[in-house]
Design a protein around this motif. Structure first.
Motif, PDB file in Angstrom:
ATOM      1  N   GLY A  39       0.179   3.990   1.327  1.00  0.00           N
ATOM      2  CA  GLY A  39       0.425   4.497   2.854  1.00  0.00           C
ATOM      3  C   GLY A  39       1.717   4.011   3.482  1.00  0.00           C
ATOM      4  O   GLY A  39       2.180   4.573   4.371  1.00  0.00           O
ATOM      5  N   GLN A  40       2.228   2.702   3.186  1.00  0.00           N
ATOM      6  CA  GLN A  40       3.465   2.200   3.793  1.00  0.00           C
ATOM      7  C   GLN A  40       4.635   3.031   3.178  1.00  0.00           C
ATOM      8  O   GLN A  40       5.502   3.264   4.369  1.00  0.00           O
ATOM      9  CB  GLN A  40       3.506   0.769   3.342  1.00  0.00           C
ATOM     10  CG  GLN A  40       2.413   0.129   4.067  1.00  0.00           C
ATOM     11  CD  GLN A  40       2.426  -0.155   5.508  1.00  0.00           C
ATOM     12  OE1 GLN A  40       3.353  -0.452   6.191  1.00  0.00           O
ATOM     13  NE2 GLN A  40       1.284   0.127   6.162  1.00  0.00           N
TER      14      GLN A  40
ATOM     15  N   GLN B  85       7.132  -6.652   3.208  1.00  0.00           N
ATOM     16  CA  GLN B  85       5.782  -6.839   3.370  1.00  0.00           C
ATOM     17  C   GLN B  85       5.623  -7.671   1.875  1.00  0.00           C
ATOM     18  O   GLN B  85       4.626  -8.408   1.602  1.00  0.00           O
ATOM     19  CB  GLN B  85       5.178  -5.670   3.228  1.00  0.00           C
ATOM     20  CG  GLN B  85       4.996  -4.855   4.617  1.00  0.00           C
ATOM     21  CD  GLN B  85       4.270  -3.783   4.705  1.00  0.00           C
ATOM     22  OE1 GLN B  85       2.993  -3.869   4.431  1.00  0.00           O
ATOM     23  NE2 GLN B  85       4.904  -2.662   5.217  1.00  0.00           N
TER      24      GLN B  85
ATOM     25  N   ILE C 170      10.845  -1.874   5.298  1.00  0.00           N
ATOM     26  CA  ILE C 170       9.359  -1.765   5.215  1.00  0.00           C
ATOM     27  C   ILE C 170       8.577  -2.389   3.998  1.00  0.00           C
ATOM     28  O   ILE C 170       7.927  -3.199   3.872  1.00  0.00           O
ATOM     29  CB  ILE C 170       8.836  -0.325   5.223  1.00  0.00           C
ATOM     30  CG1 ILE C 170       9.404   0.514   6.617  1.00  0.00           C
ATOM     31  CG2 ILE C 170       7.244  -0.181   5.413  1.00  0.00           C
ATOM     32  CD1 ILE C 170       9.145  -0.347   7.980  1.00  0.00           C
TER      33      ILE C 170
ATOM     34  N   ASN D 147      -1.591   3.460   8.684  1.00  0.00           N
ATOM     35  CA  ASN D 147      -0.361   3.301   8.031  1.00  0.00           C
ATOM     36  C   ASN D 147       0.500   2.646   9.009  1.00  0.00           C
ATOM     37  O   ASN D 147       1.554   2.780   9.057  1.00  0.00           O
ATOM     38  CB  ASN D 147       0.151   4.462   7.394  1.00  0.00           C
ATOM     39  CG  ASN D 147      -0.888   4.894   6.257  1.00  0.00           C
ATOM     40  OD1 ASN D 147      -1.641   4.054   5.748  1.00  0.00           O
ATOM     41  ND2 ASN D 147      -0.583   6.151   5.712  1.00  0.00           N
ATOM     42  N   LEU D 148      -0.004   1.947   9.940  1.00  0.00           N
ATOM     43  CA  LEU D 148       1.120   1.141  10.831  1.00  0.00           C
ATOM     44  C   LEU D 148       1.749   0.191   9.987  1.00  0.00           C
ATOM     45  O   LEU D 148       1.269  -0.349   8.855  1.00  0.00           O
ATOM     46  CB  LEU D 148       0.359   0.413  11.906  1.00  0.00           C
ATOM     47  CG  LEU D 148      -0.159   1.376  13.127  1.00  0.00           C
ATOM     48  CD1 LEU D 148      -0.734   0.663  14.149  1.00  0.00           C
ATOM     49  CD2 LEU D 148       1.211   2.500  13.515  1.00  0.00           C
ATOM     50  N   PHE D 149       2.938  -0.212  10.356  1.00  0.00           N
ATOM     51  CA  PHE D 149       3.708  -1.424   9.603  1.00  0.00           C
ATOM     52  C   PHE D 149       3.099  -2.645   9.969  1.00  0.00           C
ATOM     53  O   PHE D 149       3.393  -3.205  11.076  1.00  0.00           O
ATOM     54  CB  PHE D 149       5.182  -1.329   9.819  1.00  0.00           C
ATOM     55  CG  PHE D 149       5.775  -0.014   9.399  1.00  0.00           C
ATOM     56  CD1 PHE D 149       5.568   0.699   8.436  1.00  0.00           C
ATOM     57  CD2 PHE D 149       6.709   0.530  10.472  1.00  0.00           C
ATOM     58  CE1 PHE D 149       5.907   2.021   8.158  1.00  0.00           C
ATOM     59  CE2 PHE D 149       6.890   2.003  10.157  1.00  0.00           C
ATOM     60  CZ  PHE D 149       6.806   2.602   9.007  1.00  0.00           C
ATOM     61  N   PRO D 150       2.346  -3.445   8.874  1.00  0.00           N
ATOM     62  CA  PRO D 150       1.711  -4.646   9.495  1.00  0.00           C
ATOM     63  C   PRO D 150       2.583  -5.638   9.870  1.00  0.00           C
ATOM     64  O   PRO D 150       2.097  -6.715  10.745  1.00  0.00           O
ATOM     65  CB  PRO D 150       0.687  -4.783   8.238  1.00  0.00           C
ATOM     66  CG  PRO D 150       1.507  -4.336   7.206  1.00  0.00           C
ATOM     67  CD  PRO D 150       2.124  -3.140   7.779  1.00  0.00           C
TER      68      PRO D 150
ATOM     69  N   ALA E  64       4.436   6.288   5.312  1.00  0.00           N
ATOM     70  CA  ALA E  64       4.599   6.269   6.434  1.00  0.00           C
ATOM     71  C   ALA E  64       6.320   6.089   6.963  1.00  0.00           C
ATOM     72  O   ALA E  64       6.713   6.677   7.889  1.00  0.00           O
ATOM     73  CB  ALA E  64       3.760   5.060   7.287  1.00  0.00           C
TER      74      ALA E  64
ATOM     75  N   GLY F 226       1.945 -11.329  11.487  1.00  0.00           N
ATOM     76  CA  GLY F 226       0.871  -9.927  11.473  1.00  0.00           C
ATOM     77  C   GLY F 226      -0.172  -9.892  10.600  1.00  0.00           C
ATOM     78  O   GLY F 226      -1.004  -9.003  10.618  1.00  0.00           O
TER      79      GLY F 226
ATOM     80  N   ASP G 123       0.771  -1.122   0.274  1.00  0.00           N
ATOM     81  CA  ASP G 123       0.008   0.165  -0.096  1.00  0.00           C
ATOM     82  C   ASP G 123       0.859   1.173  -0.069  1.00  0.00           C
ATOM     83  O   ASP G 123       1.854   1.314   0.613  1.00  0.00           O
ATOM     84  CB  ASP G 123      -1.011  -0.048   1.131  1.00  0.00           C
ATOM     85  CG  ASP G 123      -1.811   1.268   1.412  1.00  0.00           C
ATOM     86  OD1 ASP G 123      -2.736   1.390   0.275  1.00  0.00           O
ATOM     87  OD2 ASP G 123      -1.710   1.935   2.278  1.00  0.00           O
TER      88      ASP G 123
END
Ligand SMILES: Nc1ncnc2c1ncn2[C@@H]1O[C@H](COP(=O)(O)OP(=O)(O)OP(=O)(O)O)[C@@H](O)[C@H]1O
Ligand SMILES: [Mg+2]
Lengths: 290, 256
Positions: free
Chosen positions: A182-183, A205, A201, B102-105, A186, A282, A180
Motif C-alpha cells: 500500500g505504501q 521505512q 517512502i 496508506n498514510l506514510f507512517p 500511495a 512514527g 507494505d
C-alpha cells in the motif's frame, strides 16, 4: 454485605489482609549461578595476575603512536569497506526487485559469486590482480600499472566491500519486502517516479528493519578489517604484530588490540541505539513485557 | 468528446491469467460529478479504479481523463506505452484514497500532505505547508498536524489521506471503499468530509457499500457484477427503481 459482619470477629479471617506480609520470591537459581560466575571470574583474574603478563607493557602500548595509527586505519577501512558494501547492497537489492530480468539476473549472480568465496581469499585476489593484469585502463586513452593502483588499502576495500555488498543486499532486500505494498501504491498515486518512491517512502521505512542487521554487519566489519593485515595494510592488528615481532610481548600487544576493538564496538553499539530510535519514529514501540 | 466529460472509459478489459476481472467496462463521469460504483465483492470495482490511475495495466479498451488518453501516446494508429516519468505525470492529476488509508507512517499528518506538492510538483515548502494546514483545518484536524499516523484514529487517518489527495490539486479523486476499514462510529466523520468535498465541485469516483451516501451525494450510480457493468444511471433511479433484478437484489441485501 454490611459493616457489622465485616468487623465481627466471626467474619472469615481469610479475607483479613492488613496484617499479611509480602515475602519476595527467592531466586535460588540466580544466586547459585551468580556464585559460580563469581568464582570463575576470580579464578580468571588470579590466573592473569600470576600469569606472565607484563601489564606495564599493555599500559604503555595502549596509546603508542603505532597502535593509534593502526586504530585510525582500522576505522578508515571499516568506513570505506562498509560504505562500499552498503552502496552496493542497496544497488543490488533494487536491481533484484526491479522487475527487469537483466538487472535481477545480474543481482542474483553477484550475490552468488561474492557470497561464495571467503573474504580473505577475495582480498588476496584483488591484491594479486597484477599477476594476471599487469596494466589496466582503457586502451588508447589511459593506462596504469596495476601494482600502483592496487595498494593494500584499495585491495582491502574492494575485497571486503564487495563481499559485504552481497550480504548487505539481502538485508536491504528483506527491508524493502517488509514495506507494505500500500505504501508503494500511495507513493505512485501522488505521482512519484520509481526512484523518488524508493528514496522518500520505501527506503526510510525499510531502514527500521535494516538497521539492526546492518549494525551487526558494521560491527562484524570492524573485526573483519583485521584480515587486511595479511596484505600488509597497517591496521591495528598488523601494527601490534610488528611491535611484538620486535619486543616478543605477544600477549600484551594482543590485549592492547582487543581493548581497542572492544572500545570501538561499544561506541558503535551505542550509536546504533540512536539510529534505531530515529528510524523508528512514527511507529509504536514494541517493548517486551518480560 | 463532450466538453463536460472528465473521465471516459471504453470497453476496459483486464485479465489476471485466464481470469477476466474486467469485461468491456465503459463509464462516463462528468466534471464535478460524484459517481458511485457498487457491487458485490470480486466484481472488479477496485480493478477499475486501479486501471484509471495506472496502478494496473489494461489488456483492452481505453480510458481518457481530461481528454488525455491514459497510459499511452497515440501516433496515427499506434499506441506507444508511456515511460515511468510520463505515467507519474498523468497520475498527479488523479488522487486516490484507499480502504486502508496508506498514510506514510514515518511522516506526520502535515508531512504526508506536503510530500507530493513539494517533491513531485516542486512547490516551495513554506507555501505547501500553509496549504496543508488549511486542508487539515478543512477536514477538521488542524490540531493534529504534527501527529504521526500511528497516533491517529482510523477516521482521522482517512481524513488526512483525503487531505493528502486534495493537496495535489487533482482533477479527480478515486475512493476505494474509504469507510470499509473503519469502526462504525467513525464512518460518518469521513463521509461528511467527502460530502463537503463533493459540494465544492470535486469530481469523485467512489466505490462504496454506503448506499445512504450514494443516495444523498452521488449523481450517478453504477452497479457492477463479475467484471461487467450491469446497470448505470442517475443515483435516485438506480437505487430506488433499479431496472435489473440483480441490482434490486444487491440493494436489498446491503440494506438488510
Ligand atoms: N493481482 C491479482 N491477481 C489475480 N486476481 C486478482 C488480482 N487482483 C484482483 N483479482 C481478482 O479480480 C477480481 C476483481 O477484484 P477487485 O479487487 O476489483 O474486486 P472488488 O469489486 O474491488 O471486490 P471487493 O469489494 O472485495 O473489494 C476478483 O475476483 C479478484 O480475485
Ligand atoms: Mg475492492
Amino acid at each position: 454485605m454490611n459493616v457489622a459482619s465485616l468487623s465481627s470477629p466471626r467474619a472469615d479471617s481469610k479475607y483479613e489482609i492488613a496484617h499479611l506480609k509480602l515475602v519476595p520470591k527467592r531466586h535460588v537459581g540466580r544466586m547459585v549461578t551468580a556464585a559460580v560466575v563469581l568464582v570463575l571470574l576470580a579464578t580468571l583474574v588470579r590466573a592473569f595476575s600470576v600469569g606472565q603478563i607484563e601489564w606495564s607493557y599493555v599500559r604503555d602500548f595502549l596509546f603508542a603512536p603505532a597502535i593509534l595509527d593502526g586504530l585510525v586505519n582500522t576505522l578508515l577501512m571499516t568506513v570505506a569497506a562498509m560504505g562500499l558494501g552498503i552502496v552496493l547492497g542497496v544497488l543490488i537489492a533494487i536491481m533484484r526487485i526491479s522487475g527487469n530480468p537483466v538487472l535481477s539476473s545480474i543481482a542474483i549472480a553477484y550475490v552468488w559469486i561474492f557470497r561464495g568465496a571467503p573474504a580473505l581469499l577475495q582480498l588476496m585476489l584483488w591484491f594479486n590482480l597484477a599477476l594476471i593484469f599487469p596494466t589496466m585502463g582503457i586502451p588508447g586513452l589511459f593506462e596504469v600499472r596495476t601494482v600502483d593502483v592496487m595498494t593494500p588499502f584499495v585491495a582491502a576495500v574492494l575485497g571486503l566491500g564487495i563481499s559485504q555488498g552481497a550480504y548487505t543486499s539481502e538485508v536491504v532486500r528483506s527491508g524493502l519486502l517488509s514495506v507494505d505494498s500500500g505504501q508503494y501504491e500511495a507513493a505512485r498515486t501522488i505521482g512519484m517516479t520509481q526512484m523518488m518512491m524508493l528514496r522518500r517512502i520505501v527506503l526510510p521505512q525499510a531502514m527500521r528493519v535494516m538497521v539492526p542487521p546492518v549494525g551487526n554487519e558494521v560491527i562484524g566489519m570492524v573485526k573483519l578489517t583485521s584480515l587486511a593485515s595479511v596484505i600488509q595494510y597497517s591496521e591495528i592488528l598488523h601494527n601490534a604484530q610488528i611491535i611484538y615481532f620486535a619486543n616478543t610481548r605477544v600477549l600484551e600487544l594482543l590485549l592492547v588490540a582487543s581493548f581497542w576493538y572492544l572500545a570501538v564496538v561499544s561506541v558503535l553499539s551505542i550509536g546504533q541505539h540512536y539510529i534505531e530510535r530515529y528510524f523508528g519514529r512514527g511507529s509504536k514501540s514494541i517493548r517486551s513485557s518480560m | 468528446m463532450n466538453q463536460d466529460i472528465l473521465v471516459k472509459a471504453i470497453d476496459v478489459t483486464k485479465n489476471y491469467g485466464h481470469f477476466r476481472a474486467l469485461d468491456k467496462v465503459s463509464l462516463d463521469v462528468a466534471r464535478g460529478e460524484v459517481s458511485c460504483i457498487i457491487g458485490p465483492s470480486g466484481s472488479g470495482k477496485s480493478t477499475l479504479l486501479r486501471c484509471i490511475n495506472l496502478l494496473e495495466r489494461m489488456d483492452g479498451g481505453a480510458i481518457w481523463v481530461n481528454d488525455e488518453l491514459i497510459g499511452y501516446r497515440r501516433e496515427g494508429n499506434n499506441l506507444h506505452e508511456f515511460s515511468d516519468a510520463e505515467i507519474s505525470r498523468q497520475r498527479r492529476r488523479i488522487g486516490m484514497v484507499f480502504q486502508r488509508f496508506n498514510l506514510f507512517p514515518h511522516k506526520t499528518a502535515v508531512e504526508n500532505i506536503i510530500e507530493g506538492p513539494v517533491q513531485v510538483l516542486g512547490e516551495p515548502v513554506k507555501e505547501a505547508r500553509q496549504r496543508a494546514l488549511a486542508l487539515l483545518e478543512r477536514v477538521g484536524l488542524a490540531d493534529k498536524a504534527n501527529h504521526y499516523p500511528s497516533e491517529l484514529s482510523g477516521g482521522q487517518q482517512q481524513r488526512v489521506a483525503i487531505a493528502r489527495a486534495m493537496g495535489m490539486r487533482p482533477d479527480l479523486i478515486l475512493f476505494d471503499e474509504p469507510t470499509s476499514a473503519l469502526d462504525p462510529e467513525l464512518v460518518s466523520e469521513v463521509l461528511d468530509v467527502m460530502k463537503d468535498l463533493a459540494a465544492s465541485g470535486m469530481t469523485m469516483i467512489v466505490v462504496t457499500h454506503e448506499l445512504g451516501f450514494a443516495r444523498n451525494v452521488a449523481n450517478t450510480v453504477t452497479f457492477m457484477e463479475t467484471g461487467k457493468v450491469v446497470e448505470t444511471g442517475l443515483a435516485s433511479e438506480v437505487l430506488s427503481a433499479p431496472r435489473s433484478a440483480r441490482t434490486a437484489e444487491f440493494i436489498k441485501a446491503v440494506h438488510s
